[in-house]
Design an enzyme around this catalytic site. Structure first.
Site, PDB file in Angstrom:
ATOM      1  N   ARG A 225       0.848  -1.186   0.000  1.00  0.00           N
ATOM      2  CA  ARG A 225       0.000   0.000   0.000  1.00  0.00           C
ATOM      3  C   ARG A 225       0.889   1.242   0.000  1.00  0.00           C
ATOM      4  O   ARG A 225       1.986   1.228   0.550  1.00  0.00           O
ATOM      5  CB  ARG A 225      -0.888   0.034   1.261  1.00  0.00           C
ATOM      6  CG  ARG A 225      -2.030  -0.972   1.256  1.00  0.00           C
ATOM      7  CD  ARG A 225      -3.114  -0.604   0.233  1.00  0.00           C
ATOM      8  NE  ARG A 225      -4.259  -1.491   0.296  1.00  0.00           N
ATOM      9  CZ  ARG A 225      -4.494  -2.491  -0.557  1.00  0.00           C
ATOM     10  NH1 ARG A 225      -3.673  -2.737  -1.559  1.00  0.00           N
ATOM     11  NH2 ARG A 225      -5.584  -3.233  -0.434  1.00  0.00           N
ATOM     12  N   HIS A 273      -1.866   0.702  -9.694  1.00  0.00           N
ATOM     13  CA  HIS A 273      -2.471  -0.252  -8.752  1.00  0.00           C
ATOM     14  C   HIS A 273      -3.114  -1.415  -9.517  1.00  0.00           C
ATOM     15  O   HIS A 273      -4.291  -1.727  -9.333  1.00  0.00           O
ATOM     16  CB  HIS A 273      -3.505   0.430  -7.849  1.00  0.00           C
ATOM     17  CG  HIS A 273      -3.833  -0.375  -6.626  1.00  0.00           C
ATOM     18  ND1 HIS A 273      -4.180   0.183  -5.415  1.00  0.00           N
ATOM     19  CD2 HIS A 273      -3.866  -1.725  -6.417  1.00  0.00           C
ATOM     20  CE1 HIS A 273      -4.410  -0.771  -4.528  1.00  0.00           C
ATOM     21  NE2 HIS A 273      -4.236  -1.951  -5.117  1.00  0.00           N
TER      22      HIS A 273
HETATM   23  P1  NAP Z   1      -1.275 -11.828   4.332  1.00  0.00           P
HETATM   24  O1  NAP Z   1      -1.445 -13.222   3.815  1.00  0.00           O
HETATM   25  O2  NAP Z   1      -2.120 -11.379   5.458  1.00  0.00           O
HETATM   26  O3  NAP Z   1       0.274 -11.678   4.717  1.00  0.00           O
HETATM   27  C1  NAP Z   1       0.761 -10.560   5.370  1.00  0.00           C
HETATM   28  C2  NAP Z   1       2.229 -10.786   5.734  1.00  0.00           C
HETATM   29  O4  NAP Z   1       2.734  -9.600   6.355  1.00  0.00           O
HETATM   30  C3  NAP Z   1       2.412 -11.932   6.738  1.00  0.00           C
HETATM   31  O5  NAP Z   1       3.594 -12.634   6.461  1.00  0.00           O
HETATM   32  C4  NAP Z   1       2.543 -11.179   8.063  1.00  0.00           C
HETATM   33  O6  NAP Z   1       3.289 -11.863   9.060  1.00  0.00           O
HETATM   34  C5  NAP Z   1       3.301  -9.945   7.613  1.00  0.00           C
HETATM   35  N1  NAP Z   1       3.140  -8.854   8.582  1.00  0.00           N
HETATM   36  C6  NAP Z   1       2.003  -8.245   8.973  1.00  0.00           C
HETATM   37  N2  NAP Z   1       2.266  -7.309   9.924  1.00  0.00           N
HETATM   38  C7  NAP Z   1       3.591  -7.372  10.130  1.00  0.00           C
HETATM   39  C8  NAP Z   1       4.474  -6.677  11.012  1.00  0.00           C
HETATM   40  N3  NAP Z   1       4.029  -5.740  11.874  1.00  0.00           N
HETATM   41  N4  NAP Z   1       5.787  -6.987  10.987  1.00  0.00           N
HETATM   42  C9  NAP Z   1       6.248  -7.947  10.145  1.00  0.00           C
HETATM   43  N5  NAP Z   1       5.468  -8.651   9.279  1.00  0.00           N
HETATM   44  C10 NAP Z   1       4.151  -8.354   9.282  1.00  0.00           C
HETATM   45  O7  NAP Z   1      -1.464 -10.761   3.174  1.00  0.00           O
HETATM   46  P2  NAP Z   1      -1.343 -10.999   1.594  1.00  0.00           P
HETATM   47  O8  NAP Z   1      -2.535 -11.697   1.073  1.00  0.00           O
HETATM   48  O9  NAP Z   1      -0.002 -11.577   1.312  1.00  0.00           O
HETATM   49  O10 NAP Z   1      -1.415  -9.486   1.074  1.00  0.00           O
HETATM   50  C11 NAP Z   1      -0.498  -8.510   1.494  1.00  0.00           C
HETATM   51  C12 NAP Z   1      -0.946  -7.131   1.062  1.00  0.00           C
HETATM   52  O11 NAP Z   1      -0.770  -6.965  -0.335  1.00  0.00           O
HETATM   53  C13 NAP Z   1      -2.427  -6.807   1.248  1.00  0.00           C
HETATM   54  O12 NAP Z   1      -2.727  -6.503   2.600  1.00  0.00           O
HETATM   55  C14 NAP Z   1      -2.605  -5.621   0.339  1.00  0.00           C
HETATM   56  O13 NAP Z   1      -2.304  -4.421   1.039  1.00  0.00           O
HETATM   57  C15 NAP Z   1      -1.559  -5.839  -0.744  1.00  0.00           C
HETATM   58  N6  NAP Z   1      -2.162  -6.135  -2.056  1.00  0.00           N
HETATM   59  C16 NAP Z   1      -1.850  -5.310  -3.093  1.00  0.00           C
HETATM   60  C17 NAP Z   1      -2.381  -5.572  -4.346  1.00  0.00           C
HETATM   61  C18 NAP Z   1      -2.008  -4.731  -5.520  1.00  0.00           C
HETATM   62  O14 NAP Z   1      -2.621  -4.860  -6.585  1.00  0.00           O
HETATM   63  N7  NAP Z   1      -1.016  -3.883  -5.407  1.00  0.00           N
HETATM   64  C19 NAP Z   1      -3.229  -6.668  -4.534  1.00  0.00           C
HETATM   65  C20 NAP Z   1      -3.537  -7.461  -3.443  1.00  0.00           C
HETATM   66  C21 NAP Z   1      -2.989  -7.189  -2.197  1.00  0.00           C
HETATM   67  P3  NAP Z   1       2.765 -13.274   9.651  1.00  0.00           P
HETATM   68  O15 NAP Z   1       2.948 -14.254   8.524  1.00  0.00           O
HETATM   69  O16 NAP Z   1       3.671 -13.542  10.779  1.00  0.00           O
HETATM   70  O17 NAP Z   1       1.331 -13.068  10.025  1.00  0.00           O
HETATM   71  C1  GLV Z   2      -5.885  -4.957  -3.876  1.00  0.00           C
HETATM   72  O1  GLV Z   2      -5.155  -4.034  -3.696  1.00  0.00           O
HETATM   73  C2  GLV Z   2      -6.322  -5.852  -2.850  1.00  0.00           C
HETATM   74  O2  GLV Z   2      -6.085  -5.557  -1.672  1.00  0.00           O
HETATM   75  O3  GLV Z   2      -6.930  -6.887  -3.184  1.00  0.00           O
END
Ligand code: NAP
Ligand code: GLV
Length: 310
Positions: A225, A273
C-alpha cells in the site's frame, strides 16, 4: 437471506451484482443505498464502504471484503461488534501478484530500462547480466502473496529472504521476523519487495531509517500500500543514489495526483495499482460459498483478525 453490496471506490456495484447473480440467480442482492429492511441483511460485500454504515444491520453475520487488503474496513471506527470479517484469497490474484513481482525483478535485474534507452539512441551496447544466485530478493511480508512470489523468484535462481511478524520455516527462504529481525534482513537484500498489509505497525515503515539500512544501490518494489512509504524519504533515497530505482504500484492518493514528483522521476516506474486484482468470475463463487457456510454455522474462511489489523 439478503446480501448487501456496498462498493465505494474503483469498482461498479452493478458488475459485482451481476457476478454474484451469475453464480446463484436466486439470491436476494441489494445494492447500496437501496437496503430495504435492514433486519433482512445477513451479509455485506464491501470495498471502501461508508464508515458507520454497517452498524444498522442487526442480523449481520459476515462482512466480506472484495480484495486482499482490509485496511479500508478497519479504518471504520464504527464497525459492528463481533461480526467476522473475511477477505479474498484467490489463486488468480496470487498468481497475478507473482507475475508483477517477477516482471519488475527481472526488468531491473536485466537492466531493461537502460537497454530501452540504448535502443532509443540506436546504440548497440552490451550489458553483462548480473548473477541471480548472487542477488537476494527480500520480501517484507511472507503471507499469501509474499510466499508465492518468493517461491517464483527462487525458482529462477535468486536468493530469497523474507520478513514477517511470526517466525517462518520455508524451504529456500532465509526468514527473519519481528522488530529484531528487520535490520539483518534489510542488510541482506539487493531488491526489496513490500507485500505487507497496512496496519498501525506497518504504516510508514519504508522511511529514511529503513532505507539507510539497505545496501547501497538497492532497488525497491512496492505492491503493498502507498501508506507503507514515506514518500519524501523514498525520493531522498533515490536522489542520493542510495536506491538505484523503485517500482511503485500503490500510492497515498490514487489515482496518483498529476503534480506528484514520482510521475517524472527518472528512477521511478509507476503502475496504476494493477499488480493483482479481484475479478467477479474468480471471487464471487468463493465469497458466496463463505456466506452460505457461515449462515449454516461453519467457521468463516479467510477471516482477518480485528486486533491484528490483517
Ligand atoms: P497476508 O497473507 O495477510 O500476509 C501478510 C504478511 O505480512 C504476513 O507474512 C505477516 O506476518 C506480515 N506482517 C504483517 N504485519 C507485520 C508486522 N508488523 N511486521 C512484520 N510482518 C508483518 O497478506 P497478503 O494476502 O499476502 O497481502 C499482502 C498485502 O498486499 C495486502 O494486505 C494488500 O495491502 C496488498 N495487495 C496489493 C495488491 C495490488 O494490486 N497492489 C493486490 C492485493 C494485495 P505473519 O505471517 O507472521 O502473520
Ligand atoms: C488490492 O489491492 C487488494 O487488496 O486486493
Amino acid at each position: 437471506m439478503a446480501i448487501l453490496i456496498q462498493i465505494g471506490e474503483f469498482h461498479s456495484q452493478e458488475i459485482w451484482r451481476d457476478g454474484f447473480a451469475a453464480v446463484d440467480p436466486g439470491l436476494d442482492l441489494r445494492l447500496w443505498p437501496d437496503v430495504g429492511d435492514p433486519a433482512e441483511i445477513e451479509a455485506v460485500i464491501v470495498w471502501h464502504h461508508i464508515h458507520g454504515s454497517l452498524k444498522q444491520f442487526p442480523n449481520l453475520k459476515l462482512i466480506c471484503n472484495l480484495g486482499a487488503g482490509v485496511e479500508a474496513i478497519f479504518k471504520d471506527p464504527d464497525l459492528p461488534d463481533g461480526v467476522p470479517i473475511a477477505r479474498v484469497v484467490d489463486p488468480r490474484l496470487t498468481r497475478s501478484m507473482a507475475e508483477y513481482v517477477v516482471l519488475h525483478v527481472l526488468r531491473y535485474h536485466r537492466h531493461f530500462a537502460e537497454t530501452q534507452d540504448f535502443q532509443t539512441a540506436k546504440k548497440w551496447k552490451y550489458i553483462a547480466p548480473d548473477d541471480a544466485a548472487a542477488t537476494t530478493i527480500g520480501f517484507l511480508g511472507l503471507g499469501e502473496l509474499g510466499q508465492f512470489s518468493a517461491d517464483k523468484v527462487r525458482a529462477m535462481g535468486f536468493q530469497v529472504a523474507g520478513w514477517s511478524r511470526s517466525a517462518k520455516n520455508i524451504d529456500g527462504v532465509t526468514s527473519y521476523h519481528g522488530p529484531d529481525g528487520l535490520a539483518p534482513f534489510l542488510a541482506s537484500v539487493k531488491m526489496l519487495v513490500c507485500l505487507l498489509p497496512l496496519t498501525d505497525q506497518t504504516r510508514g515503515i519504508v522511511n529514511a531509517d529503513l532505507l539507510t539500512q539497505l545496501p547501497d544501490d538497492s532497488y525497491f518494489i512496492n505492491a503493498g500500500r502507498g501508506q507503507h512509504v514515506v514518500d519524501d524519504d523514498l525520493l531522498a533515497a533515490l536522489d542520493s543514489g542510495k536506491l538505484s530505482g523503485a517500482t511503485l504500484d500503490v500510492f497515498h492518493v490514487e489515482p496518483l495526483p498529476q503534480d506528484h514528483a514520482y510521475w517524472s522521476h527518472a528512477k521511478v516506474t509507476i503502475t496504476p495499482h494493477n499488480a493483482a486484482d479481484s475479478f467477479p468470475a474468480d471471487v464471487c463463487p468463493q465469497i458466496l460459498a463463505n456466506i452460505k457456510g457461515v449462515l449454516r454455522g461453519d467457521a468463516p474462511l479467510n477471516e482477518v483478525k480485528v486486533g491484528r489489523g490483517y
